[in-house]
Design a protein around this motif. Structure first.
Motif, PDB file in Angstrom:
ATOM      1  N   GLY A 103       0.826  -1.234   0.040  1.00 26.68           N
ATOM      2  CA  GLY A 103       0.039   0.021   0.032  1.00 26.68           C
ATOM      3  C   GLY A 103       0.756   1.392   0.106  1.00 26.68           C
ATOM      4  N   CYS A 104       0.223   2.580   0.500  1.00 29.61           N
ATOM      5  CA  CYS A 104       0.950   3.703   0.561  1.00 29.61           C
ATOM      6  C   CYS A 104       1.379   3.825   1.611  1.00 29.61           C
ATOM      7  N   GLY A 105       2.987   4.108   1.857  1.00 29.33           N
ATOM      8  CA  GLY A 105       3.477   4.094   2.952  1.00 29.33           C
ATOM      9  C   GLY A 105       3.215   5.307   3.711  1.00 29.33           C
ATOM     10  N   PHE A 106       2.667   6.421   3.108  1.00 23.99           N
ATOM     11  CA  PHE A 106       2.461   7.644   3.934  1.00 23.99           C
ATOM     12  C   PHE A 106       1.204   7.389   4.374  1.00 23.99           C
ATOM     13  N   LEU A 107       0.154   6.729   3.952  1.00 21.59           N
ATOM     14  CA  LEU A 107      -1.199   6.512   4.617  1.00 21.59           C
ATOM     15  C   LEU A 107      -1.021   5.513   5.745  1.00 21.59           C
ATOM     16  N   ARG A 108      -0.244   4.558   5.432  1.00 13.90           N
ATOM     17  CA  ARG A 108      -0.153   3.288   6.508  1.00 13.90           C
ATOM     18  C   ARG A 108       0.506   4.028   7.630  1.00 13.90           C
ATOM     19  N   THR A 109       1.769   4.904   7.611  1.00  7.45           N
ATOM     20  CA  THR A 109       2.307   5.419   8.627  1.00  7.45           C
ATOM     21  C   THR A 109       1.223   6.313   9.306  1.00  7.45           C
ATOM     22  N   SER A 110       0.642   7.329   8.719  1.00  8.21           N
ATOM     23  CA  SER A 110      -0.297   8.041   9.069  1.00  8.21           C
ATOM     24  C   SER A 110      -1.474   7.409  10.067  1.00  8.21           C
ATOM     25  N   GLY A 111      -1.732   6.239   9.681  1.00 13.37           N
ATOM     26  CA  GLY A 111      -2.874   5.388  10.299  1.00 13.37           C
ATOM     27  C   GLY A 111      -2.038   4.986  11.621  1.00 13.37           C
ATOM     28  N   GLU A 112      -0.969   4.493  11.669  1.00 13.74           N
ATOM     29  CA  GLU A 112      -0.219   4.294  12.863  1.00 13.74           C
ATOM     30  C   GLU A 112      -0.103   5.360  13.685  1.00 13.74           C
ATOM     31  N   LEU A 113      -0.051   6.452  13.245  1.00  8.66           N
ATOM     32  CA  LEU A 113       0.349   7.756  14.005  1.00  8.66           C
ATOM     33  C   LEU A 113      -1.107   8.463  14.195  1.00  8.66           C
ATOM     34  N   ALA A 114      -2.233   8.045  13.990  1.00 12.24           N
ATOM     35  CA  ALA A 114      -3.270   8.788  14.027  1.00 12.24           C
ATOM     36  C   ALA A 114      -3.603   9.376  15.280  1.00 12.24           C
ATOM     37  N   ASN A 115      -3.106   8.895  16.621  1.00 10.87           N
ATOM     38  CA  ASN A 115      -3.333   9.615  17.656  1.00 10.87           C
ATOM     39  C   ASN A 115      -2.024  10.661  17.993  1.00 10.87           C
ATOM     40  N   MET A 116      -1.143  10.946  16.887  1.00 10.38           N
ATOM     41  CA  MET A 116       0.151  11.786  17.364  1.00 10.38           C
ATOM     42  C   MET A 116       0.258  12.636  16.037  1.00 10.38           C
ATOM     43  N   PRO A 117      -0.845  13.947  15.982  1.00 10.73           N
ATOM     44  CA  PRO A 117      -0.914  14.725  14.827  1.00 10.73           C
ATOM     45  C   PRO A 117       0.067  15.602  14.715  1.00 10.73           C
ATOM     46  N   GLY A 118       0.879  15.651  15.753  1.00  7.28           N
ATOM     47  CA  GLY A 118       1.947  16.635  15.739  1.00  7.28           C
ATOM     48  C   GLY A 118       3.390  16.041  15.368  1.00  7.28           C
ATOM     49  N   HIS A 119       3.516  14.678  15.347  1.00  5.74           N
ATOM     50  CA  HIS A 119       4.388  13.726  14.883  1.00  5.74           C
ATOM     51  C   HIS A 119       5.063  14.328  13.559  1.00  5.74           C
ATOM     52  N   PRO A 120       6.333  14.547  13.595  1.00 10.87           N
ATOM     53  CA  PRO A 120       7.124  15.057  12.149  1.00 10.87           C
ATOM     54  C   PRO A 120       6.811  14.276  11.193  1.00 10.87           C
ATOM     55  N   ALA A 121       6.659  12.945  11.281  1.00 11.82           N
ATOM     56  CA  ALA A 121       6.142  12.187   9.934  1.00 11.82           C
ATOM     57  C   ALA A 121       5.048  12.341   9.258  1.00 11.82           C
ATOM     58  N   MET A 122       4.028  12.825  10.509  1.00  9.81           N
ATOM     59  CA  MET A 122       2.530  13.227   9.959  1.00  9.81           C
ATOM     60  C   MET A 122       2.715  14.391   9.242  1.00  9.81           C
ATOM     61  N   LYS A 123       3.377  15.347   9.394  1.00 13.87           N
ATOM     62  CA  LYS A 123       3.555  16.495   8.695  1.00 13.87           C
ATOM     63  C   LYS A 123       4.212  16.363   7.189  1.00 13.87           C
ATOM     64  N   ILE A 124       5.071  15.502   7.239  1.00 16.19           N
ATOM     65  CA  ILE A 124       5.804  14.925   6.103  1.00 16.19           C
ATOM     66  C   ILE A 124       4.870  14.233   5.141  1.00 16.19           C
ATOM     67  N   ALA A 125       3.992  13.454   5.728  1.00 23.93           N
ATOM     68  CA  ALA A 125       2.843  12.678   4.953  1.00 23.93           C
ATOM     69  C   ALA A 125       2.017  13.703   4.368  1.00 23.93           C
TER      70      ALA A 125
END
Length: 200
Positions: A103-125
């Protein structure tokens, strides 16, 4: 360049990318990344202050290559704008038929970090998805006026990311092809209507 000849930081990111994409970011430990990269845990932490920084570097490294790939698929497809966008969906469907596709690495990572909206990876995604949308908007501006082009880009992104989710769920890449046909019809209809002038 072979992994063994990459600079240490790049070798760590490469190892992390393989593991995070195939297994998920929460399932992969820093120890596992260090082992795959052939470095000590201490060396890994010399280059990355935390696992969070490593996750962000993993996604950042996928940003431009993914966008370049979309643009290449678009340019290699013959036909008008609608045909070319459909070609991107069909190329993705072909990729999704590979046994290692996750799948999409950006979406999968965002799903795993859904409770951390400020995470730097969320901003990159989020920034990556916006770049893809902006690119589509610039493509559509050749056929329709800018406000309509932006709307069409947003609608196409919804079809694109929706197809990523459904294909991952059902393991059936034909959903991505169906989404491509929907995008094709949407674009063709928008172009046929023509540029929408603002009301006086």
């Amino acid at each position: 360049m072979k992994p063994s000849t990459l600079p240490t930081r790049d070798r760590i990111v490469s190892a992390a990318a393989k593991l995070f994409y195939s297994e998920g970011i929460r399932a992969v430990s820093v120890d596992a990344v260090a082992e795959k990269a052939g470095v000590t845990k201490r060396t890994l932490y010399y280059h990355f202050a935390s696992k969070d920084d490593l996750i962000a570097a993993y996604l950042d490294g996928r940003d431009q290559p993914n966008l370049v790939l979309f643009k290449r698929w678009f340019s290699e497809t013959e036909g008008d704008v609608a045909d070319k966008v459909r070609g991107v969906f069909y190329a993705l469907a072909k990729s999704a038929r590979h046994p290692r596709w996750r799948g999409c690495g950006f979406l999968r990572t965002s799903g795993e970090l859904a409770n951390m909206p400020g995470h730097p990876a969320m901003k990159i995604a989020a920034a990556h998805k916006k770049r893809v949308e902006d690119w589509l908007g610039s493509v559509f501006e050749t056929a329709v006026l800018e406000p309509q082009a932006r709307l069409l880009a947003r609608q196409t992104i919804l079809l694109l990311d929706g197809s990523f989710a459904v294909v991952l769920l059902h393991r059936d890449p034909s959903y991505m092809e169906t989404a491509g046909e929907a995008a094709h019809s949407l674009i063709r209809n928008s172009v046929a209507v023509g540029p929408q002038l603002p009301l006086a």
